[in-house]
Design a protein around this motif. Structure first.
Motif, PDB file in Angstrom:
ATOM      1  N   ALA A 473      47.003  41.796  33.436  1.00 28.21           N
ATOM      2  CA  ALA A 473      48.204  41.044  33.040  1.00 28.21           C
ATOM      3  C   ALA A 473      48.171  39.599  33.532  1.00 28.21           C
ATOM      4  CB  ALA A 473      49.459  41.758  33.545  1.00 28.21           C
ATOM      5  N   PRO A 474      47.813  39.329  34.805  1.00 30.77           N
ATOM      6  CA  PRO A 474      47.729  37.912  35.220  1.00 30.77           C
ATOM      7  C   PRO A 474      46.672  37.131  34.448  1.00 30.77           C
ATOM      8  CG  PRO A 474      47.855  39.348  37.144  1.00 30.77           C
ATOM      9  CD  PRO A 474      47.649  40.241  35.970  1.00 30.77           C
ATOM     10  N   VAL A 475      45.581  37.800  34.046  1.00 27.52           N
ATOM     11  CA  VAL A 475      44.562  37.108  33.253  1.00 27.52           C
ATOM     12  C   VAL A 475      45.151  36.656  31.914  1.00 27.52           C
ATOM     13  CG1 VAL A 475      42.350  37.365  32.074  1.00 27.52           C
ATOM     14  CG2 VAL A 475      42.669  38.331  34.359  1.00 27.52           C
ATOM     15  N   ILE A 476      45.893  37.549  31.263  1.00 24.31           N
ATOM     16  CA  ILE A 476      46.517  37.200  29.984  1.00 24.31           C
ATOM     17  C   ILE A 476      47.569  36.114  30.188  1.00 24.31           C
ATOM     18  CG2 ILE A 476      47.888  38.094  28.062  1.00 24.31           C
ATOM     19  CD1 ILE A 476      46.523  40.780  28.471  1.00 24.31           C
ATOM     20  N   ASP A 477      48.364  36.243  31.273  1.00 23.41           N
ATOM     21  CA  ASP A 477      49.382  35.221  31.552  1.00 23.41           C
ATOM     22  C   ASP A 477      48.748  33.856  31.766  1.00 23.41           C
ATOM     23  OD1 ASP A 477      51.515  37.464  33.496  1.00 23.41           O
ATOM     24  OD2 ASP A 477      51.324  37.129  31.329  1.00 23.41           O
ATOM     25  N   GLY A 478      47.616  33.810  32.486  1.00 23.41           N
ATOM     26  CA  GLY A 478      46.945  32.529  32.710  1.00 23.41           C
ATOM     27  C   GLY A 478      46.447  31.926  31.412  1.00 23.41           C
ATOM     28  N   ALA A 479      45.868  32.755  30.550  1.00 20.18           N
ATOM     29  CA  ALA A 479      45.376  32.232  29.276  1.00 20.18           C
ATOM     30  C   ALA A 479      46.527  31.711  28.412  1.00 20.18           C
ATOM     31  CB  ALA A 479      44.601  33.319  28.530  1.00 20.18           C
ATOM     32  N   LEU A 480      47.649  32.458  28.379  1.00 20.10           N
ATOM     33  CA  LEU A 480      48.789  32.009  27.576  1.00 20.10           C
ATOM     34  C   LEU A 480      49.425  30.757  28.163  1.00 20.10           C
ATOM     35  CD1 LEU A 480      50.484  35.438  26.731  1.00 20.10           C
ATOM     36  CD2 LEU A 480      49.025  34.018  25.285  1.00 20.10           C
ATOM     37  N   LEU A 481      49.357  30.605  29.498  1.00 18.49           N
ATOM     38  CA  LEU A 481      49.877  29.387  30.115  1.00 18.49           C
ATOM     39  C   LEU A 481      49.115  28.163  29.616  1.00 18.49           C
ATOM     40  CD1 LEU A 481      51.719  28.036  32.218  1.00 18.49           C
ATOM     41  CD2 LEU A 481      49.918  28.458  33.907  1.00 18.49           C
ATOM     42  N   LEU A 482      47.797  28.286  29.492  1.00 18.82           N
ATOM     43  CA  LEU A 482      46.983  27.169  29.010  1.00 18.82           C
ATOM     44  C   LEU A 482      47.228  26.900  27.518  1.00 18.82           C
ATOM     45  CD1 LEU A 482      43.588  27.935  30.770  1.00 18.82           C
ATOM     46  CD2 LEU A 482      45.391  26.381  31.501  1.00 18.82           C
ATOM     47  N   MET A 483      47.521  27.937  26.749  1.00 25.35           N
ATOM     48  CA  MET A 483      47.616  27.796  25.292  1.00 25.35           C
ATOM     49  C   MET A 483      49.063  27.639  24.800  1.00 25.35           C
ATOM     50  SD  MET A 483      44.638  27.691  24.119  1.00 25.35           S
ATOM     51  CE  MET A 483      45.169  27.765  22.425  1.00 25.35           C
ATOM     52  N   ARG A 484      50.049  27.800  25.712  1.00 21.67           N
ATOM     53  CA  ARG A 484      51.438  27.809  25.230  1.00 21.67           C
ATOM     54  C   ARG A 484      51.814  26.493  24.563  1.00 21.67           C
ATOM     55  NH1 ARG A 484      53.534  29.988  29.305  1.00 21.67           N
ATOM     56  NH2 ARG A 484      53.626  32.056  28.397  1.00 21.67           N
ATOM     57  N   TYR A 485      51.340  25.383  25.137  1.00 19.40           N
ATOM     58  CA  TYR A 485      51.676  24.066  24.538  1.00 19.40           C
ATOM     59  C   TYR A 485      51.072  23.952  23.142  1.00 19.40           C
ATOM     60  CZ  TYR A 485      51.764  19.027  23.797  1.00 19.40           C
ATOM     61  OH  TYR A 485      51.947  17.787  23.271  1.00 19.40           O
ATOM     62  N   ARG A 486      49.853  24.415  22.970  1.00 18.23           N
ATOM     63  CA  ARG A 486      49.213  24.340  21.652  1.00 18.23           C
ATOM     64  C   ARG A 486      49.963  25.201  20.628  1.00 18.23           C
ATOM     65  NH1 ARG A 486      44.152  23.798  19.118  1.00 18.23           N
ATOM     66  NH2 ARG A 486      44.563  24.117  16.910  1.00 18.23           N
ATOM     67  N   LEU A 487      50.396  26.417  21.064  1.00 19.43           N
ATOM     68  CA  LEU A 487      51.089  27.312  20.131  1.00 19.43           C
ATOM     69  C   LEU A 487      52.460  26.752  19.761  1.00 19.43           C
ATOM     70  CD1 LEU A 487      50.169  30.774  21.695  1.00 19.43           C
ATOM     71  CD2 LEU A 487      49.015  29.527  19.866  1.00 19.43           C
ATOM     72  N   LEU A 488      53.160  26.183  20.764  1.00 18.81           N
ATOM     73  CA  LEU A 488      54.461  25.583  20.446  1.00 18.81           C
ATOM     74  C   LEU A 488      54.308  24.375  19.540  1.00 18.81           C
ATOM     75  CD1 LEU A 488      56.197  25.797  23.942  1.00 18.81           C
ATOM     76  CD2 LEU A 488      56.658  27.203  21.936  1.00 18.81           C
ATOM     77  N   GLN A 489      53.269  23.581  19.787  1.00 18.76           N
ATOM     78  CA  GLN A 489      53.053  22.365  18.991  1.00 18.76           C
ATOM     79  C   GLN A 489      52.801  22.699  17.529  1.00 18.76           C
ATOM     80  OE1 GLN A 489      49.514  20.104  19.945  1.00 18.76           O
ATOM     81  NE2 GLN A 489      50.678  18.190  19.854  1.00 18.76           N
ATOM     82  N   THR A 490      52.074  23.785  17.260  1.00 21.48           N
ATOM     83  CA  THR A 490      51.734  24.161  15.888  1.00 21.48           C
ATOM     84  C   THR A 490      52.677  25.234  15.329  1.00 21.48           C
ATOM     85  OG1 THR A 490      50.107  25.721  16.793  1.00 21.48           O
ATOM     86  CG2 THR A 490      49.318  23.541  16.141  1.00 21.48           C
ATOM     87  N   ASP A 491      53.749  25.602  16.110  1.00 23.38           N
ATOM     88  CA  ASP A 491      54.763  26.562  15.636  1.00 23.38           C
ATOM     89  C   ASP A 491      54.113  27.899  15.275  1.00 23.38           C
ATOM     90  OD1 ASP A 491      57.359  26.701  13.092  1.00 23.38           O
ATOM     91  OD2 ASP A 491      57.351  27.328  15.197  1.00 23.38           O
ATOM     92  N   ILE A 492      53.238  28.383  16.146  1.00 21.69           N
ATOM     93  CA  ILE A 492      52.581  29.676  15.930  1.00 21.69           C
ATOM     94  C   ILE A 492      53.280  30.721  16.787  1.00 21.69           C
ATOM     95  CG2 ILE A 492      50.439  30.975  16.214  1.00 21.69           C
ATOM     96  CD1 ILE A 492      48.907  28.427  15.672  1.00 21.69           C
ATOM     97  N   ALA A 493      53.730  31.819  16.163  1.00 19.60           N
ATOM     98  CA  ALA A 493      54.389  32.898  16.886  1.00 19.60           C
ATOM     99  C   ALA A 493      53.361  33.731  17.648  1.00 19.60           C
ATOM    100  CB  ALA A 493      55.173  33.773  15.911  1.00 19.60           C
ATOM    101  N   LEU A 494      53.807  34.303  18.783  1.00 20.79           N
ATOM    102  CA  LEU A 494      52.921  35.112  19.630  1.00 20.79           C
ATOM    103  C   LEU A 494      53.557  36.473  19.839  1.00 20.79           C
ATOM    104  CD1 LEU A 494      50.398  35.312  21.459  1.00 20.79           C
ATOM    105  CD2 LEU A 494      51.847  34.534  23.345  1.00 20.79           C
ATOM    106  N   ALA A 495      52.792  37.526  19.506  1.00 20.89           N
ATOM    107  CA  ALA A 495      53.248  38.902  19.720  1.00 20.89           C
ATOM    108  C   ALA A 495      52.358  39.549  20.779  1.00 20.89           C
ATOM    109  CB  ALA A 495      53.198  39.690  18.412  1.00 20.89           C
ATOM    110  N   LEU A 496      52.958  39.958  21.912  1.00 18.88           N
ATOM    111  CA  LEU A 496      52.206  40.508  23.043  1.00 18.88           C
ATOM    112  C   LEU A 496      52.635  41.942  23.270  1.00 18.88           C
ATOM    113  CD1 LEU A 496      50.199  39.989  25.342  1.00 18.88           C
ATOM    114  CD2 LEU A 496      52.112  39.189  26.730  1.00 18.88           C
TER     115      LEU A 496
END
Length: 622
Positions: A473-496
């Motif tokens: 879980a922390p590994v996934i959280d770290g990866a999403l922390l790095l990518m969250r700005y990119r996903l918000l910028q491009t309006d991409i939804a995330l299902a976890l």
């Protein structure tokens, strides 16, 4: 025929032997010269190809750095144009407010490492500038004639590379229109200067420069290249450019860059301060998001000299070994013929000649052993020379792996910037606790960047990974922390969907996070600008393994790419290097797992990892 009892003269036989030896020597000389020419030609072609491959890697890395520098500067004018203080300075330009804005722009310019930031009112006069303290201050200057000012007023934003009329320095002017309630107030301009980037390029042996769509050099590691052209300009166009003062009083002359007598597309150029011209391989690469082209001139002299020396030495060695072998065969055959002739003529004295013949054969055998030993030593020298060539090739390949640095570091840098901007907002609102939390996150991301670059060095050394139980879980959280700005910028939804938040796997945390960032990045790029873009991450726990799937609703992968996607330098991206998935698969393999891909609506990447038995709860608490 000679008459009986009359001895035949030895002169004709000696003459024949002399002719035979002379012909053999000429043939051997012709063979050695031919081998030398072929080896020299092949080595030069190989050297040019190696230099070109290395230059392409260097060009890709420098394009990535240049694009990152430009993108970093582009966002600041957009943000400042929305700032209430900037709008207020244009609506009510009292001295106290303008002085405060000068101070703030000065601090922002220093923090962003940019040339100058200044604010122009609707009439074209500068009312605030970050360089207000310097003799070259822009305050009060009239820039209404500048193209970037007129275009920004009309279109909202503009980008224009030009020579500064006051600072006498070239730079990229990024202009953003400032509005309030539909009324145009003025234009905010940021001038990006590339002195630091040019100084960094000068540390390398390859001259590097950037040209615009008119083939005019804008940025260059060699100052003498700046504002010169790579192709002849039309006289009318050249006069128009000079009258516009875009590049000051530069003559816009052409670089002395032309074809070289060498084959393979080699160019010849006389560098400033050099008495003789040098040969280069030119690699052109477009700079994304601009109309610019980056060119790297890789010198060929050193590589060609080393390759031709090694190849000619190898060819000479092979020729000597071949001629030596032929000589041994010819000598043995000649001796055998002579021995048979002597036996036929002296059959009655065979016993008397046995000792003499044995001595001759012993001498011949000793000579053959000596020659074989010489051949063995020559072969060892040849093998050593080949090993040196293999090592040189390996170093060139390691240079290509370094091109992945920009790709892996880009997301942590973007995240750092976002948290930094949020921290400033929290401080402005008087929320130091939230700002401190963001600063802690920035520190963690900085450590992450160091881990990424260290990981690439470890990959080059092929060092063993640190395999241990890791909470997933922390590994996934770290990866999403790095990518969250990119996903918000491009309006991409995330299902976890994680069936067990405390599940642990066997692997290396940093490497697993690197793999997830790469897969999420690829999914976001595949979705592109699709409005209903979605990335689905699912974790399924099994008795001995944990399966992680990363799926997107993009167009999927071409069928012809599925079988070769994990091969080096295979990619579907126009600017990709084809190394990310190769490295990711190697990381998963080191952890004892597998990485597969298939199409199911979009691309679906499946990562299977060994489960850390009996350590789920403890790893989850960690």
């Amino acid at each position: 025929m000679a008459e009986p009892g009359v001895e035949q003269s030895p002169e004709p036989a000696s003459r024949r032997r002399l002719l035979t030896v002379g012909g053999a020597a000429l043939a051997a000389l012709a063979l050695m010269v031919g081998l030398d020419r072929v080896a020299d030609y092949a080595a030069r072609r190989w050297a040019v190809a190696q230099v070109a491959a290395s230059a392409e890697t260097a060009a890709a890395l420098r394009v990535a750095v240049l694009r990152s520098e430009i993108d970093k500067q582009r966002s600041l004018p957009v943000v400042l144009a929305q700032d209430p203080e900037v709008r207020g300075a244009l609506e009510a330009p009292d001295p106290a407010r303008l002085d405060a804005l000068d101070q703030r722009l000065d601090a922002l310019a220093e923090q962003a490492r940019t040339g100058v930031i200044y604010l122009i009112d609707a009439e074209g006069h500068t009312v605030a500038a970050s360089n207000f303290r310097t003799p070259e201050s822009f305050l009060g200057s009239d820039y209404g004639f500048r193209p970037y000012f007129r275009i920004a007023l009309a279109d909202g934003r503009a980008e224009h590379f030009a020579f500064g009329t006051v600072s006498r320095k070239p730079g990229l002017y990024l202009a953003q229109r400032v509005e309030a309630q539909g009324r145009v107030l003025g234009v905010l301009v940021l001038k990006a200067e590339f002195d630091g980037l040019e100084a960094e390029w000068r540390r390398f042996a390859e001259p590097t420069f950037v040209t615009d769509e008119r083939h005019i050099v804008l940025i260059a590691s060699e100052p003498a290249f700046r504002f010169r052209t790579t192709v002849p300009l039309d006289p009318v166009e050249r006069d128009a450019i000079r009258e516009s003062l875009q590049f000051g009083d530069s003559p816009l002359t052409r670089l002395d860059l032309g074809p070289s007598p060498e084959e393979g597309g080699v160019l010849r150029l006389r560098l400033p301060g050099r008495s003789t011209a040098q040969d280069f391989v030119a690699v052109d690469m477009p700079v994304p998001s601009t109309s610019w082209t980056l060119t790297v001139l890789a010198p060929t002299a050193a590589t060609t000299r080393l390759a031709t020396t090694a190849a000619r030495a190898s060819a000479a060695l092979a020729g000597v070994v071949g001629l030596g072998s032929a000589g041994v065969w010819w000598t043995r055959r000649r001796r055998r013929v002579r021995a048979l002739a002597r036996e036929a003529e002296a059959r009655r004295a065979l016993e008397a000649r046995v000792v003499e013949r044995t001595a001759e054969l012993s001498a011949a055998n000793a000579q053959l052993v000596t020659e074989m030993e010489e051949r063995r030593r020559a072969r060892l020298a040849f093998d050593a020379l080949q090993d040196e060539l293999v090592q040189a090739s390996k170093l060139a390949v390691l240079g290509q792996i370094a091109a992945g640095v920009a790709h892996e570091v880009n997301q942590p840098v973007a995240a750092i910037r976002t948290f930094a901007e949020n921290s400033r907002a929290f401080l402005d609102r008087g929320e130091p606790a939230a700002a401190a939390a963001n600063l802690d996150t920035i520190a963690a991301l900085t450590e992450r960047i160091g881990a990424i670059t260290g990981e690439l060095r470890a990959f080059a050394r092929k060092s063993a990974a640190r395999i241990e139980p890791v909470a997933l879980a922390p590994v996934i959280d770290g990866a999403l922390l790095l990518m969250r700005y990119r996903l918000l910028q491009t309006d991409i939804a995330l299902a976890l969907d994680i069936d067990r938040p405390d599940v642990a796997v066997t692997g290396d945390r940093m490497r697993l996070e690197q793999v997830l960032v790469n897969l999420i990045q690829n999914a976001a790029e595949a979705i592109g600008t699709r409005r209903d873009g979605e990335i689905r991450i699912r974790v399924e726990t099994r008795p001995d393994t944990v399966v992680v799937t990363v799926a997107d609703n993009g167009p999927g992968l071409p069928e012809e790419m599925l079988g070769a996607l994990f091969l080096p330098f295979t990619t579907t991206k126009p600017q990709g290097l084809g190394l990310g998935l190769v490295i990711s698969k190697d990381i998963i393999a080191e952890c004892g797992g597998t990485l597969k891909v298939e199409n199911d609506g979009g691309a679906v990447f499946t990562v299977t990892l060994p489960r850390a038995q009996g350590l789920d709860n403890g790893a989850g608490r960690a």
